[in-house]
Design a protein around this motif. Structure first.
Motif, PDB file in Angstrom:
ATOM      1  N   SER A   1       0.837  -1.197   0.000  1.00  0.00           N
ATOM      2  CA  SER A   1       0.000   0.000   0.000  1.00  0.00           C
ATOM      3  C   SER A   1       0.874   1.249   0.000  1.00  0.00           C
ATOM      4  O   SER A   1       2.109   1.150   0.077  1.00  0.00           O
ATOM      5  N   PRO A   2       0.274   2.442  -0.042  1.00  0.00           N
ATOM      6  CA  PRO A   2       1.079   3.676  -0.022  1.00  0.00           C
ATOM      7  C   PRO A   2       1.887   3.867   1.259  1.00  0.00           C
ATOM      8  O   PRO A   2       2.791   4.709   1.281  1.00  0.00           O
ATOM      9  N   THR A   3       1.571   3.108   2.323  1.00  0.00           N
ATOM     10  CA  THR A   3       2.336   3.267   3.567  1.00  0.00           C
ATOM     11  C   THR A   3       3.269   2.081   3.837  1.00  0.00           C
ATOM     12  O   THR A   3       3.921   2.052   4.881  1.00  0.00           O
ATOM     13  N   SER A   4       3.337   1.131   2.918  1.00  0.00           N
ATOM     14  CA  SER A   4       4.246  -0.003   3.104  1.00  0.00           C
ATOM     15  C   SER A   4       5.696   0.472   3.103  1.00  0.00           C
ATOM     16  O   SER A   4       6.081   1.351   2.327  1.00  0.00           O
ATOM     17  N   ASP A   5       6.502  -0.114   3.972  1.00  0.00           N
ATOM     18  CA  ASP A   5       7.899   0.292   4.086  1.00  0.00           C
ATOM     19  C   ASP A   5       8.697  -0.104   2.843  1.00  0.00           C
ATOM     20  O   ASP A   5       8.382  -1.098   2.174  1.00  0.00           O
ATOM     21  N   ARG A   6       9.717   0.684   2.540  1.00  0.00           N
ATOM     22  CA  ARG A   6      10.625   0.316   1.446  1.00  0.00           C
ATOM     23  C   ARG A   6      11.183  -1.087   1.703  1.00  0.00           C
ATOM     24  O   ARG A   6      11.607  -1.411   2.808  1.00  0.00           O
ATOM     25  N   GLY A   7      11.155  -1.921   0.674  1.00  0.00           N
ATOM     26  CA  GLY A   7      11.657  -3.287   0.802  1.00  0.00           C
ATOM     27  C   GLY A   7      10.617  -4.283   1.253  1.00  0.00           C
ATOM     28  O   GLY A   7      10.915  -5.488   1.343  1.00  0.00           O
ATOM     29  N   ALA A   8       9.368  -3.848   1.516  1.00  0.00           N
ATOM     30  CA  ALA A   8       8.322  -4.758   1.984  1.00  0.00           C
ATOM     31  C   ALA A   8       8.045  -5.838   0.940  1.00  0.00           C
ATOM     32  O   ALA A   8       7.818  -5.548  -0.237  1.00  0.00           O
ATOM     33  N   VAL A   9       8.076  -7.091   1.383  1.00  0.00           N
ATOM     34  CA  VAL A   9       7.782  -8.224   0.499  1.00  0.00           C
ATOM     35  C   VAL A   9       6.289  -8.541   0.623  1.00  0.00           C
ATOM     36  O   VAL A   9       5.806  -8.887   1.699  1.00  0.00           O
ATOM     37  N   THR A  10       5.557  -8.383  -0.486  1.00  0.00           N
ATOM     38  CA  THR A  10       4.112  -8.601  -0.479  1.00  0.00           C
ATOM     39  C   THR A  10       3.720  -9.382  -1.728  1.00  0.00           C
ATOM     40  O   THR A  10       4.573  -9.722  -2.558  1.00  0.00           O
ATOM     41  N   LYS A  11       2.424  -9.626  -1.884  1.00  0.00           N
ATOM     42  CA  LYS A  11       1.940 -10.346  -3.056  1.00  0.00           C
ATOM     43  C   LYS A  11       2.260  -9.602  -4.355  1.00  0.00           C
ATOM     44  O   LYS A  11       2.464 -10.216  -5.398  1.00  0.00           O
ATOM     45  N   SER A  12       2.274  -8.273  -4.296  1.00  0.00           N
ATOM     46  CA  SER A  12       2.557  -7.493  -5.497  1.00  0.00           C
ATOM     47  C   SER A  12       3.989  -6.965  -5.540  1.00  0.00           C
ATOM     48  O   SER A  12       4.364  -6.260  -6.486  1.00  0.00           O
ATOM     49  N   SER A  13       4.782  -7.305  -4.537  1.00  0.00           N
ATOM     50  CA  SER A  13       6.209  -6.925  -4.544  1.00  0.00           C
ATOM     51  C   SER A  13       7.019  -8.084  -3.970  1.00  0.00           C
ATOM     52  O   SER A  13       7.598  -7.980  -2.891  1.00  0.00           O
ATOM     53  N   PRO A  14       7.047  -9.209  -4.686  1.00  0.00           N
ATOM     54  CA  PRO A  14       7.697 -10.415  -4.151  1.00  0.00           C
ATOM     55  C   PRO A  14       9.194 -10.255  -3.907  1.00  0.00           C
ATOM     56  O   PRO A  14       9.784 -11.027  -3.146  1.00  0.00           O
ATOM     57  N   TYR A  15       9.815  -9.253  -4.524  1.00  0.00           N
ATOM     58  CA  TYR A  15      11.247  -9.014  -4.322  1.00  0.00           C
ATOM     59  C   TYR A  15      11.483  -7.759  -3.478  1.00  0.00           C
ATOM     60  O   TYR A  15      12.620  -7.297  -3.377  1.00  0.00           O
ATOM     61  N   GLY A  16      10.408  -7.236  -2.904  1.00  0.00           N
ATOM     62  CA  GLY A  16      10.510  -6.047  -2.070  1.00  0.00           C
ATOM     63  C   GLY A  16      10.156  -4.780  -2.820  1.00  0.00           C
ATOM     64  O   GLY A  16      10.473  -4.645  -4.007  1.00  0.00           O
ATOM     65  N   THR A  17       9.489  -3.847  -2.160  1.00  0.00           N
ATOM     66  CA  THR A  17       9.134  -2.579  -2.806  1.00  0.00           C
ATOM     67  C   THR A  17      10.385  -1.731  -3.032  1.00  0.00           C
ATOM     68  O   THR A  17      11.366  -1.845  -2.295  1.00  0.00           O
ATOM     69  N   VAL A  18      10.330  -0.915  -4.063  1.00  0.00           N
ATOM     70  CA  VAL A  18      11.468  -0.045  -4.378  1.00  0.00           C
ATOM     71  C   VAL A  18      11.054   1.414  -4.268  1.00  0.00           C
ATOM     72  O   VAL A  18      11.541   2.270  -5.009  1.00  0.00           O
ATOM     73  N   GLU A  19      10.145   1.702  -3.359  1.00  0.00           N
ATOM     74  CA  GLU A  19       9.664   3.071  -3.192  1.00  0.00           C
ATOM     75  C   GLU A  19       9.494   3.389  -1.720  1.00  0.00           C
ATOM     76  O   GLU A  19       9.351   2.484  -0.888  1.00  0.00           O
ATOM     77  N   ASP A  20       9.517   4.671  -1.405  1.00  0.00           N
ATOM     78  CA  ASP A  20       9.328   5.112  -0.031  1.00  0.00           C
ATOM     79  C   ASP A  20       7.850   5.390   0.227  1.00  0.00           C
ATOM     80  O   ASP A  20       7.126   5.821  -0.676  1.00  0.00           O
TER      81      ASP A  20
END
Length: 338
Positions: free
Chosen positions: A136-155
């Motif tokens: 979501s918009p508040t997920s931490d950078r690097g969060a591994v989720t269903k839509s970011s299996p390798y970790g988010t790349v945003e703040d």
């Protein structure tokens, strides 16, 4: 009209079965909100609960008040319409970090900017729960989720930062497991005239379990959070032995009795400080170097949108004898099409 009825939380509970996962932080929120409404003493028929889409947005079903389960991201816009159309209603907006800060971000910041008299409860579990675990918009950078299996790349967005950036007049925070503080800030939000934003750090046991455990777990909550109260010293720690001071232009944690620090050195919380610089600094603390701030952080007076609209309408009506839309339209430029 004066209302002398004494209400209990039961008066605000609907007969609907509560359909959230066992252990979801939303259970605590709805129960606390019902208790807060009872303490406020505003009748159920003078209360409206508006939501968008998401797990938290099911909450209106569980309230014995007027309610509207609207569409994704539009809760702020519809809640604004409800309040402007009937300023006598107490209007609560229930929203999640995805619903409020993604598709609903524009509506949110403008409701805050306009200072509409809404009580916005923003449940932040840093995940999309209803749609099964996307970041979501508040997920931490690097969060591994269903839509970011390798970790988010945003703040992420920080809700407090958005609220202050929109010149918010009220901001408070609590944790779903800290029921006394949660009720305290909900009551204060409702008593504030203008847009009240209450961020609740809420746990999603299925898709983001223990995301707030760093500050929420009881074993170290006293060391990593600070409960701010208007007019009181900014103290925290198991024995209130720690406090906040200004070190130049930054906040700093000190221990009373060490290096000559006394209680007099500790900052006193003032929610009414119009400048807001210190409020922003307090709201941005995250529980790491500085403790996470809970309680009412900011509560200042400013013109209220719905009251201003009502006054303007009454002023214009007093200056014209036109009372129907047709009468008004015929006073403007007209054309005849043959």
């Amino acid at each position: 009209m004066e209302n002398n009825t004494i209400y209990t939380a039961k008066d605000f509970k609907s007969d609907q079965y509560v359909r959230w996962c066992p252990g979801c932080g939303d259970h605590a929120v709805v129960n606390t909100l019902q208790k807060a409404m009872a303490e406020l003493g505003i009748p159920p028929h003078m209360t409206a609960v508006i939501s968008g889409i998401g797990c938290s947005s099911r909450l209106p079903y569980y309230m014995n008040t007027y309610g509207f389960h609207t569409i994704h991201g539009r809760a702020s816009a519809i809640a604004t319409g409800v309040k402007v159309a009937n300023p006598e209603l107490t209007v609560w907006q229930i929203t999640g970090d995805g619903d409020c800060l993604a598709i609903g971000g524009n509506h949110f910041i403008h409701a805050v900017r306009r200072n509409v008299d809404l009580n916005i409860i923003l449940l932040n579990n840093k995940i999309y729960g209803l749609t099964k675990g996307q970041y979501s918009p508040t997920s931490d950078r690097g969060a591994v989720t269903k839509s970011s299996p390798y970790g988010t790349v945003e703040d992420p967005f920080i809700p407090a930062e958005l609220a202050f950036g929109a010149r918010g007049t009220f901001f408070a925070r609590s944790i779903d497991v800290d029921l006394s503080v949660a009720k305290e800030v909900m009551v204060e939000a409702a008593r504030h005239k203008g847009a009240s934003v209450v961020e609740i750090l809420q746990n999603c046991v299925i898709f983001n379990d223990k995301i707030h455990s760093f500050v929420a777990d009881k074993e170290f909550r006293a060391e990593r959070t600070i409960h701010l109260k208007h007019g009181e010293k900014m103290l925290f720690g198991k024995n209130n032995e720690k406090g906040l001071v200004l070190d130049g232009l930054k906040l700093k944690v000190v221990t009373i009795g060490k290096n000559g620090v006394t209680l007099d050195d500790i900052l006193t919380h003032d929610v009414t400080d119009q400048d807001g610089t210190l409020h922003r600094m307090l709201a941005m603390m995250d529980g790491h170097e500085l403790p996470l701030a809970v309680g009412v952080i900011r509560s200042v007076e400013a013109p209220v949108y719905d009251q201003e609209v009502k006054a303007q309408v009454e002023s214009v009506r007093a200056q014209t004898n036109k009372r129907t839309l047709r009468e008004y339209l015929l006073t403007r430029d007209t054309w005849e099409v043959k």
